[in-house]
Write an enzyme that holds these catalytic residues in place. Structure first.
Site, PDB file in Angstrom:
ATOM      1  CG  LEU A   1      -1.858  -1.213   1.346  1.00 39.73           C
ATOM      2  CD1 LEU A   1      -2.755  -1.066   2.573  1.00 39.73           C
ATOM      3  CD2 LEU A   1      -2.710  -1.394   0.091  1.00 39.73           C
TER       4      LEU A   1
ATOM      5  N   GLY B   1      -1.716   6.481  -2.423  1.00 33.91           N
ATOM      6  CA  GLY B   1      -2.861   6.391  -3.326  1.00 33.91           C
ATOM      7  C   GLY B   1      -3.940   5.489  -2.715  1.00 33.91           C
ATOM      8  CG  HIS B   2      -3.237   1.274  -2.178  1.00 37.57           C
ATOM      9  ND1 HIS B   2      -1.895   1.086  -2.377  1.00 37.57           N
ATOM     10  CD2 HIS B   2      -3.862   0.541  -3.134  1.00 37.57           C
ATOM     11  CE1 HIS B   2      -1.700   0.270  -3.399  1.00 37.57           C
ATOM     12  NE2 HIS B   2      -2.877  -0.071  -3.885  1.00 37.57           N
TER      13      HIS B   2
ATOM     14  N   GLY C   1      -8.591   3.422  -7.968  1.00 39.33           N
ATOM     15  CA  GLY C   1      -7.756   4.562  -8.348  1.00 39.33           C
ATOM     16  C   GLY C   1      -7.852   4.828  -9.846  1.00 39.33           C
TER      17      GLY C   1
END
Ligand code: PAF
Length: 285
Positions: A31, A34-35, A147
């Site tokens: 991770l 962004g996550h 995303g």
């Protein structure tokens, strides 16, 4: 947060909690920010969020890529502990939980099967559809978060939802970038240091290209993108296409671009041994 490894236990927890809407953030771990932005967004909208961590073998068309895919569950859990709440669930299934029997389903996504990632990674989206379909069946989320870096993946998942009538809203979150513009990706950590210095050129180039749309032809823009990026030793442009955001049909002339539609320049670059993708909107106004 609770860490759960079996479908049975996960479904029991979700049922017992009686919380709604349920948000799902599917991930393959390793991770990054962004996550975490997906998780934060899910948390603002859903009283219960399930974050799955599962490196799905069926979406890797390259076995070496599957073997080398970064995995670091301890660091993932440390990061998630900082952003999740007491009831949020981290679901870490093994292969048997996701695929108790071999998944032989073949999906058809029309034009989405014939462009960009689908051409360069045969079978990839079939595997994505298998695992995301399984996660939707298991978690039964009301909202699922993805995303925007994986631009085509979002279009494929929306088509999966449409075809299979899943009652789930798909939310696409903006790309999160490093300070030098590189789109965040789990694969970035696999870049050699010298290559890491070169790859910000990808975003820099597609950003300048998006400003060329009113003065240059599509073929001039394509030549500019390929020529500029490939000047850097070790960077090879696999494709660069300007596509609409629903059918993902590549345009070859400006006349094909209709006001009111949204267009994105999508790129895949082989950076040494690592393959990177990115995209940016090409606004018509
Ligand atoms: O985008 C990803 O990380 C994966 O493709 C997904 C959606 C988690 C399915 O394995």
């Amino acid at each position: 947060m609770k860490v759960i490894r079996t479908v049975k236990e996960l479904q029991k927890q979700i049922k017992d909690l009686h919380l709604s809407p349920v948000g799902l953030v599917p991930t393959m771990g390793a991770l990054h920010k962004g996550h975490l932005s997906l998780v934060r967004n899910a948390i603002t909208q859903c009283p219960l969020v399930v974050i799955s961590i599962y490196v799905n073998p069926t979406q890797f068309n390259d076995k070496k890529d599957l073997k080398n895919y970064p995995r670091d569950i301890q660091s993932d859990l440390d990061l998630l502990r900082k952003v999740t709440r007491k009831d949020d669930i981290i679901f870490i299934p093994d292969d048997k939980e996701i695929y108790p029997v071999e998944d032989k389903r073949i999906f058809h996504f029309g034009n989405l099967d014939n462009v960009m990632e689908a051409l360069h990674r045969p079978g990839h989206f079939n595997g994505v559809a298998q695992v995301v379909g399984r996660l939707f069946d298991i978690v039964k989320p009301d909202v699922a978060y993805f995303g925007m870096k994986d631009f085509q993946q979002i279009a494929v998942i929306k088509e999966l939802v449409r075809q299979y009538k899943y009652n789930v809203k798909i939310v696409g979150n903006p790309i999160i970038r490093e300070p030098d513009g590189l789109a965040m990706s789990s694969r970035n950590r696999l870049l050699e240091p010298e290559m890491r210095k070169k790859v910000p050129l990808i975003y820099k180039t597609i950003s300048s290209a998006s400003g060329m749309i009113h003065k240059n032809t599509i073929s001039e823009i394509r030549n500019y993108v390929r020529g500029t990026i490939e000047k850097a030793n070790g960077l090879h442009v696999e494709y660069f296409e300007i596509v609409d955001d629903t059918k993902l049909k590549p345009v070859s002339t400006r006349r094909e671009m209709k006001k009111g539609n949204r267009y994105y320049g999508c790129i895949a670059v082989q950076a040494g041994k690592i393959r990177l993708i990115d995209n940016i909107e090409f606004p018509l106004v």
